[in-house]
Design a protein around this motif. Structure first.
Motif, mmCIF file in Angstrom:
data_model
loop_
_atom_site.group_PDB
_atom_site.id
_atom_site.type_symbol
_atom_site.label_atom_id
_atom_site.label_comp_id
_atom_site.label_asym_id
_atom_site.label_seq_id
_atom_site.Cartn_x
_atom_site.Cartn_y
_atom_site.Cartn_z
ATOM 1 N N ARG A 322 0.855 -1.161 0.197
ATOM 2 C CA ARG A 322 0.068 -0.111 0.099
ATOM 3 C C ARG A 322 0.958 1.294 -0.005
ATOM 4 N N VAL A 323 2.270 1.105 0.460
ATOM 5 C CA VAL A 323 2.796 2.460 0.929
ATOM 6 C C VAL A 323 3.777 2.698 -0.268
ATOM 7 N N LEU A 324 3.984 1.603 -1.174
ATOM 8 C CA LEU A 324 4.849 1.525 -2.343
ATOM 9 C C LEU A 324 4.515 2.473 -3.587
ATOM 10 N N PRO A 325 5.206 3.250 -4.180
ATOM 11 C CA PRO A 325 4.645 4.090 -5.255
ATOM 12 C C PRO A 325 4.237 3.216 -6.341
ATOM 13 N N ARG A 326 3.299 3.875 -7.408
ATOM 14 C CA ARG A 326 2.828 3.191 -8.580
ATOM 15 C C ARG A 326 3.831 2.817 -9.425
ATOM 16 N N ARG A 327 3.874 1.917 -10.265
ATOM 17 C CA ARG A 327 4.774 1.476 -11.265
ATOM 18 C C ARG A 327 5.087 2.601 -12.169
ATOM 19 N N ASP A 328 4.353 3.364 -12.668
ATOM 20 C CA ASP A 328 4.418 4.367 -13.733
ATOM 21 C C ASP A 328 5.341 5.589 -13.141
ATOM 22 N N ALA A 329 4.920 5.968 -11.810
ATOM 23 C CA ALA A 329 5.722 7.066 -11.041
ATOM 24 C C ALA A 329 6.978 6.420 -10.728
#
Length: 459
Positions: A322-329
């Motif tokens: 949940r706290v990891l950034p999105r893949r695109d970002a």
């Protein structure tokens, strides 16, 4: 005339028979033998109670001692056969009852009792001997707690030292079968009476000496057991030989001698004391049902722990996701950098191709046939000039014009001066068509000097 009422024999020098005297003189041996017969006949069987003093066992096996009380003392002797049957360790200070016969010893004019059986004078004497031996062995450290060995939790083989008949062995086997069926080795022994202590000690040492990899499995635990009885009945387990064997045994030992109120020195030497033989069996093994229940409980606890570990690990993973950034970002900067590097690569390749094409054009212009022909003619002219120069400087060219060169005969050394020719005397003149030997002679005190040949000029 002598007085008939006065004995005048006291003043005689030589012994003579006296009228009316019916006691003839006897030898000392005769008197000793008569005394011996009288004493042995009158006291052929006696029982004496007294305290042992001066106990000594000779190398022959016979034992010598004195029996005494507060007012008198009498010598005693035990022949080897009788001395070997004493059921306790005789020593000074013990109160005993000696059974035997009274006799005399003519060699010393003494009487003594020949003892056939020696017994302790009641339980008080036994307890005194018990306490004395206990203090002695305790002083040697045989009863120290630090020397006690822990019992195995689940022994695979149990050695039992007891009588093969009686209730003790049946109680032990029955209790072991109820609690935890085990492999049992029984070493049958006498548990009281003559020779019992030696058999028990031999059994303990025998089990201890069994090899671990032998045909019969060595016991992991020993039980020394006997039913209840008086202190006299249990005395074999107070003997020093038994106590030392138990204390020296490398296999853990449970002592189950007598009932709960009975205490033996074997109990002190053992690694654990059981109040009864049945209790010894209970101490030796766990309850099989309890072991199974414990194993089952531990298995359930292990399963719960594993499941809880996985559940918590899943929860932590979900929280991290949940706290990891999105893949695109997360990959955007890297993608943009890759596009920039791609564009730069295209431009660099184009520039490189342009430079290479320019170099190729220049190189191609230099490779035109006219240019090659021009370079070839220049090279040819240069080689022709070098050839003409080589011809002009050739050493045989002056010879064609009538000149010769001089060499010291046989040495191959060229002579360039008249002085050198006069020094050599014999010379060789080289002409165009071959060499000529000559000798140098003086003329009018002057040397002849040939003119120097004309040096051709180099082109």
């Amino acid at each position: 005339m002598p007085d008939p009422f006065v004995d005048t024999s006291f003043g005689r020098l030589v012994a003579e028979p006296v009228a009316g005297d019916n006691a003839p003189a006897m030898s000392v041996s005769e008197l000793s033998q008569r005394l011996k017969r009288v004493v042995e006949g009158e006291f052929g069987h006696v029982r004496l109670r007294g305290e042992i003093s001066g106990w000594k066992r000779a190398a022959s096996g016979h034992a010598y001692l004195c029996l005494k009380d507060a007012d008198a003392v009498i010598d005693g002797v035990m022949w080897r056969g009788a001395a070997a049957t004493i059921p306790f360790a005789a020593q000074d200070g013990l109160e005993v009852v000696a059974t035997g016969k009274l006799t005399t010893y003519p060699g010393r004019s003494k009487y003594q009792v020949v003892i056939e059986r020696l017994e302790l004078a009641g339980e008080g004497a036994l307890m005194a001997l018990f306490e004395k031996l206990k203090a002695k062995l305790a002083g040697e450290g045989l009863f120290d707690r630090e020397t006690k060995k822990p019992l195995p939790y689940m022994p695979r083989t149990i050695g039992v030292i007891t009588s093969p008949t009686g209730a003790v062995i049946r109680d032990i086997l029955h209790r072991l079968a109820d609690r935890f069926p085990s492999h049992v080795l029984v070493w049958p022994v006498k548990v009281q009476g003559e020779g019992a202590a030696a058999e028990v000690a031999r059994a303990v040492r025998g089990f201890d000496a069994m090899p671990a990899d032998g045909p019969v499995r060595r016991p992991d635990l020993l039980i020394v057991a006997r039913g209840g009885g008086s202190i006299e009945d249990l005395w074999a387990f107070n003997e020093e030989v038994v106590v030392r064997a138990v204390a020296d045994c490398t296999i853990p030992v449970i002592s189950a001698v007598g009932h709960e109120t009975d205490t033996s020195l074997c109990d002190y030497a053992a690694d654990l004391r059981a109040p009864t033989p049945t209790a010894a069996a209970e101490m030796a093994v766990p309850v099989l049902a309890d072991v199974r229940h414990t194993v089952s409980t531990l298995a359930h606890r292990t399963d719960r722990c594993v499941r809880r570990y996985h559940e918590r690990a899943g929860e932590r993973l979900a929280a991290l996701v949940r706290v990891l950034p999105r893949r695109d970002a997360l990959l955007g900067p890297q993608r943009q950098r890759m596009d920039d590097l791609g564009a730069r690569l295209d431009r660099a390749l184009e520039r490189r191709v342009t430079v290479a094409r320019s170099q190729l054009d220049r190189s191609a212009g230099a490779l035109r046939p006219a240019m090659l022909d021009q370079r070839l003619r220049a090279a040819t002219e240069r080689l022709s000039g070098i050839a003409r120069h080589l011809e002009l400087v050739h050493p045989e060219l002056p010879l064609k014009k009538g000149y010769a060169w001089v060499e010291a005969r046989g040495s191959g050394k060229v002579i360039g001066t008249a002085e050198g020719a006069r020094a050599a005397q014999a010379v060789t003149l080289h002409f165009q068509d071959g060499p000529v030997d000559a000798r140098v002679e003086r003329s009018g005190g002057k040397s002849y000097t040939a003119p120097k040949p004309e040096q051709p000029s180099l082109l």
